[in-house]
Design a protein around this motif. Structure first.
Motif, PDB file in Angstrom:
ATOM      1  N   SER A   3      22.167  10.483  17.204  1.00 29.22           N
ATOM      2  CA  SER A   3      22.450   9.156  16.667  1.00 29.22           C
ATOM      3  C   SER A   3      21.223   8.248  16.688  1.00 29.22           C
ATOM      4  O   SER A   3      21.282   7.131  16.194  1.00 29.22           O
ATOM      5  CB  SER A   3      23.585   8.504  17.444  1.00 29.22           C
ATOM      6  OG  SER A   3      23.183   8.271  18.781  1.00 29.22           O
ATOM      7  N   ILE A   4      20.124   8.722  17.258  1.00 27.34           N
ATOM      8  CA  ILE A   4      18.898   7.929  17.313  1.00 27.34           C
ATOM      9  C   ILE A   4      17.940   8.424  16.236  1.00 27.34           C
ATOM     10  O   ILE A   4      17.648   9.611  16.153  1.00 27.34           O
ATOM     11  CB  ILE A   4      18.241   8.010  18.707  1.00 27.34           C
ATOM     12  CG1 ILE A   4      19.161   7.367  19.747  1.00 27.34           C
ATOM     13  CG2 ILE A   4      16.884   7.335  18.692  1.00 27.34           C
ATOM     14  CD1 ILE A   4      18.648   7.420  21.157  1.00 27.34           C
ATOM     15  N   THR A   5      17.469   7.486  15.412  1.00 26.27           N
ATOM     16  CA  THR A   5      16.509   7.823  14.366  1.00 26.27           C
ATOM     17  C   THR A   5      15.167   7.181  14.685  1.00 26.27           C
ATOM     18  O   THR A   5      15.108   6.095  15.277  1.00 26.27           O
ATOM     19  CB  THR A   5      16.994   7.344  12.986  1.00 26.27           C
ATOM     20  OG1 THR A   5      17.200   5.930  13.039  1.00 26.27           O
ATOM     21  CG2 THR A   5      18.281   8.023  12.577  1.00 26.27           C
ATOM     22  N   LEU A   6      14.101   7.864  14.293  1.00 24.54           N
ATOM     23  CA  LEU A   6      12.747   7.349  14.460  1.00 24.54           C
ATOM     24  C   LEU A   6      12.199   6.990  13.088  1.00 24.54           C
ATOM     25  O   LEU A   6      12.344   7.766  12.146  1.00 24.54           O
ATOM     26  CB  LEU A   6      11.843   8.399  15.107  1.00 24.54           C
ATOM     27  CG  LEU A   6      12.261   8.945  16.468  1.00 24.54           C
ATOM     28  CD1 LEU A   6      11.252   9.970  16.950  1.00 24.54           C
ATOM     29  CD2 LEU A   6      12.419   7.836  17.481  1.00 24.54           C
ATOM     30  N   ARG A   7      11.574   5.822  13.004  1.00 27.77           N
ATOM     31  CA  ARG A   7      10.932   5.412  11.759  1.00 27.77           C
ATOM     32  C   ARG A   7       9.871   4.369  12.063  1.00 27.77           C
ATOM     33  O   ARG A   7       9.829   3.797  13.153  1.00 27.77           O
ATOM     34  CB  ARG A   7      11.945   4.878  10.766  1.00 27.77           C
ATOM     35  CG  ARG A   7      12.585   3.566  11.166  1.00 27.77           C
ATOM     36  CD  ARG A   7      13.249   2.905   9.961  1.00 27.77           C
ATOM     37  NE  ARG A   7      14.023   1.744  10.281  1.00 27.77           N
ATOM     38  CZ  ARG A   7      13.524   0.517  10.518  1.00 27.77           C
ATOM     39  NH1 ARG A   7      12.225   0.311  10.504  1.00 27.77           N
ATOM     40  NH2 ARG A   7      14.335  -0.494  10.780  1.00 27.77           N
ATOM     41  N   VAL A  65      15.831   0.940  20.543  1.00 25.72           N
ATOM     42  CA  VAL A  65      15.997   1.484  21.894  1.00 25.72           C
ATOM     43  C   VAL A  65      14.751   2.208  22.389  1.00 25.72           C
ATOM     44  O   VAL A  65      14.729   2.721  23.504  1.00 25.72           O
ATOM     45  CB  VAL A  65      17.230   2.416  21.984  1.00 25.72           C
ATOM     46  CG1 VAL A  65      18.511   1.625  21.746  1.00 25.72           C
ATOM     47  CG2 VAL A  65      17.113   3.590  21.024  1.00 25.72           C
ATOM     48  N   GLY A  66      13.695   2.246  21.550  1.00 32.28           N
ATOM     49  CA  GLY A  66      12.446   2.869  21.952  1.00 32.28           C
ATOM     50  C   GLY A  66      11.349   2.506  20.988  1.00 32.28           C
ATOM     51  O   GLY A  66      11.618   2.097  19.852  1.00 32.28           O
ATOM     52  N   ARG A 106      10.465  12.611  23.067  1.00 34.35           N
ATOM     53  CA  ARG A 106      10.497  12.629  21.605  1.00 34.35           C
ATOM     54  C   ARG A 106       9.473  11.641  21.030  1.00 34.35           C
ATOM     55  O   ARG A 106       8.752  11.967  20.080  1.00 34.35           O
ATOM     56  CB  ARG A 106      11.915  12.279  21.155  1.00 34.35           C
ATOM     57  CG  ARG A 106      12.209  12.567  19.725  1.00 34.35           C
ATOM     58  CD  ARG A 106      13.702  12.382  19.439  1.00 34.35           C
ATOM     59  NE  ARG A 106      13.914  12.208  18.024  1.00 34.35           N
ATOM     60  CZ  ARG A 106      15.007  11.724  17.489  1.00 34.35           C
ATOM     61  NH1 ARG A 106      16.022  11.369  18.260  1.00 34.35           N
ATOM     62  NH2 ARG A 106      15.118  11.591  16.191  1.00 34.35           N
ATOM     63  N   LEU A 107       9.379  10.444  21.613  1.00 33.96           N
ATOM     64  CA  LEU A 107       8.393   9.457  21.164  1.00 33.96           C
ATOM     65  C   LEU A 107       6.971   9.927  21.462  1.00 33.96           C
ATOM     66  O   LEU A 107       6.066   9.730  20.654  1.00 33.96           O
ATOM     67  CB  LEU A 107       8.662   8.101  21.822  1.00 33.96           C
ATOM     68  CG  LEU A 107       9.885   7.356  21.299  1.00 33.96           C
ATOM     69  CD1 LEU A 107      10.302   6.256  22.269  1.00 33.96           C
ATOM     70  CD2 LEU A 107       9.618   6.786  19.908  1.00 33.96           C
TER      71      LEU A 107
END
Length: 167
Positions: A3-7, A65-66, A106-107
């Protein structure tokens, strides 16, 4: 984690929300007496730091959240123990409610990939010499100490860490 997307951070995103995330993410260190710049920076400080690289954010249901900000190469102060043409990242932050989920890793993986894509074969960062948890975490991810540094915006000596991005 699905449910967490990175952009990439965009002009439509809230610098104030990002700044609040940074304050939350570094609050434990601040409570322990370590004055990480991200624990007290203003929204204008955040804007200035965003202009120095690519900021990537982790979003969950529209909430940041990040985050991590990366650059392929950067100017270091005279005497800073970094190899030339090394990339870096800063403001790696995970909301305390998301710790232990793998979001930080992940980050970090994203930051290293972007630095390599931007042409650097090494990454150099620094963190507090007193932040044993962070030093251990970076060590588990292949970072090794290459020196020390003292920033004028913190109250501690930093350990400068490096990692080769070559396979």
């Amino acid at each position: 984690m699905e449910s967490i997307t990175l952009r990439r951070f965009t002009d439509g995103d809230s610098v104030e929300e990002l700044t609040r995330l940074l304050h939350r993410a570094y609050a434990d260190h601040a409570a322990a007496g370590l004055v990480f710049f991200a624990s007290y920076q203003t929204p204008e400080d955040t804007r200035r730091r965003l202009r120095k690289g690519e900021c990537w954010i982790a979003l969950e249901q529209g909430t940041i959240v990040g985050s991590v900000t990366v650059t392929g190469t950067y100017d270091t102060p005279p005497g800073y123990p970094a190899p030339t043409a090394a990339g870096s990242f800063w403001q790696l932050a995970v909301d305390p409610s998301r710790r232990g989920t793998g979001l930080g890793s992940r980050l970090l993986t994203l930051a290293e990939a972007r630095i390599a894509d931007l042409g650097s074969s090494r990454v150099v960062i620094d963190t507090s010499s007193q932040a044993a948890d962070l030093l251990a975490w970076y060590g588990r991810h292949g970072y090794a100490s290459i020196g020390t540094w003292k920033w004028d915006v913190t109250n501690y000596d930093s350990v400068v860490l490096a990692k080769s991005l070559l396979p």
